[in-house]
Design an enzyme around this catalytic site. Sequence first.
Site, short mmCIF file in Angstrom:
data_model
loop_
_atom_site.label_atom_id
_atom_site.label_comp_id
_atom_site.label_asym_id
_atom_site.label_seq_id
_atom_site.Cartn_x
_atom_site.Cartn_y
_atom_site.Cartn_z
N ARG A 105 0.88 -1.43 0.28
CA ARG A 105 0.07 0.06 0.09
C ARG A 105 0.86 1.29 0.13
NH1 ARG A 105 -3.84 -1.44 4.90
NH2 ARG A 105 -2.05 -2.83 5.53
N LYS A 119 9.06 -0.99 2.70
CA LYS A 119 8.46 -0.10 3.30
C LYS A 119 9.37 0.26 4.69
CE LYS A 119 4.82 -1.79 6.28
NZ LYS A 119 3.30 -2.06 6.39
N GLY A 179 3.31 -15.18 7.04
CA GLY A 179 2.64 -14.74 8.18
C GLY A 179 3.76 -14.62 9.37
N THR A 180 3.26 -13.66 10.40
CA THR A 180 4.24 -13.42 11.30
C THR A 180 4.70 -14.55 12.22
OG1 THR A 180 2.32 -12.80 12.68
CG2 THR A 180 3.23 -11.14 11.81
N ASN A 182 39.65 41.54 6.40
CA ASN A 182 38.47 41.95 5.70
C ASN A 182 38.29 41.88 4.37
OD1 ASN A 182 36.05 43.67 6.62
ND2 ASN A 182 37.10 45.03 5.07
#
Length: 449
Positions: free
Chosen positions: A14, A21, A76-77, A372
């Site tokens: 997404r 990501k 899956g996790t 200067n």
Amino acid sequence: MLDVVILAAGQGSRMKSDLPKVLHPVGGIPMVQHVINAVDELADRIILVVGHGQADVRQALDGQSLTFVEQTEQLGTGHALAQALPELSPGGTTLMLYGDGPLIERADIEALVAAGREGHYALLTAQLEDPTGYGRVSRENGRPVSVVEQKDATPEQLNIQEINTGLLCAPTDSFARYLPALSSDNAQGEYYVTDCLAMAVAAGQTTQAVVTVNPDSILGANDRVQLAELEGLYQRRERERLMRAGATLIDPARVSIQGQVQTGRDCVIHPDVQFFGQVTLGDRVTLGQGVILTDSTIASDTEIQPYCVLQRARVEQGADIGPFARLRPGAVMEAGSKAGNFVEIKNATLKAGAKANHLSYVGDATVGERANLGAGTITCNYDGANKSHTEIGADAFVGSNSALVAPVRLAPGVTVGAGSTITRDVEQGLGLTRAKQIEIPGYRRPTKD
Ligand code: UD1
Ligand code: MG
């Protein structure tokens, strides 16, 4: 022994991005780097589970002591954590976090790790007004007993407002026992690490839910809208950190911190200041409106007036810069030196008390103490092929609109007359190349035919 496993294999589809990501930045730092930083001091070992875009992730984190484990398919996790099992130390404790949760609080991590070290199966939870999308935590007798994913929940379970943040800590041996027994028989056909909780209960292990001190801190970014929300929360936290360190932010919401910024006491930061990279301010530094600092160090008692841009510059105590000055890489301004409006300095040192007050380019040069440079002084450092150095001695005075063609040297104390083009060293007295002024009496201007 504390092993930390960071899950970072997901695609993050997404985000609609070519960048994995976890590498999307929050406050100028990749999200996964925030997670690493948060656990760095506690962890004996940090293991990253990588998959999508792993070459980029490995490269972005190169040079840090991390172990990478590959998850070839994102099943899956639970499957992701199982990939790290061979790397975990038996008898130790394992903490699991997500690579896309950059705002996690150290206090939460410490509480979770303490529970895991005591032998509990511990998870970090949050009480949310709107728990939609998260796994719901069921408790019995005060102890968490199961996590049910949104897609698998009954209408009754959907009413539960305590959610699973995803952060977990338990003895490593319990993961070694539960993970191989996971099944993917659920609505998403995935191996859920969350199912380990119920297994722990069944095995008679005590479970514990640590409720986060700050529900904002557990947010992750699934798309760029959420990423922008995290950025907003992170910016607020960083601005507050600077204010607590003793800086006054005139309008905090208009200060942007992209990188690592340290400020001293009594600094004053006006609106629209932006920080990038590593920036350090001493005490009593004032940054005017619209100042942009990148990878620079500013010592105490320095004033940078509005709309100056500094990159890889070093500014010593009591310097005065701007408005509208630009310091490019290698610019060094020693104590009490001055760079005024429309002055550009690159790879050059203004020694203590030296001044370039107006409209100058000072590149590849050393400007001696108290020298200067008059308005419009230009070091001609580039002949189209090579860069050359200009050496300006202490107390030298360069008249306005002079060009110093490098390589060239002005001895200490010499004067260059205004409008000169200096191509040879000036050893003493006055160097002057100006054409003699003439006067034509009775001169008539042309008139139109
Ligand atoms: C997970 C939890 C849910 C919790 C929520 C909090 C499970 C089953 N559910 O759900 O209870 O409320 O987080 O945000 O754990 N990842 C991998 N490999 C995989 C799958 C995921 O590395 O195979 C990584 C992802 O990149 C991500 C993290 O694990 O960083 C979480 O995965 P995600 O799919 O977002 O889990 P959720 O469905 O949000
Ligand atoms: Mg998620």
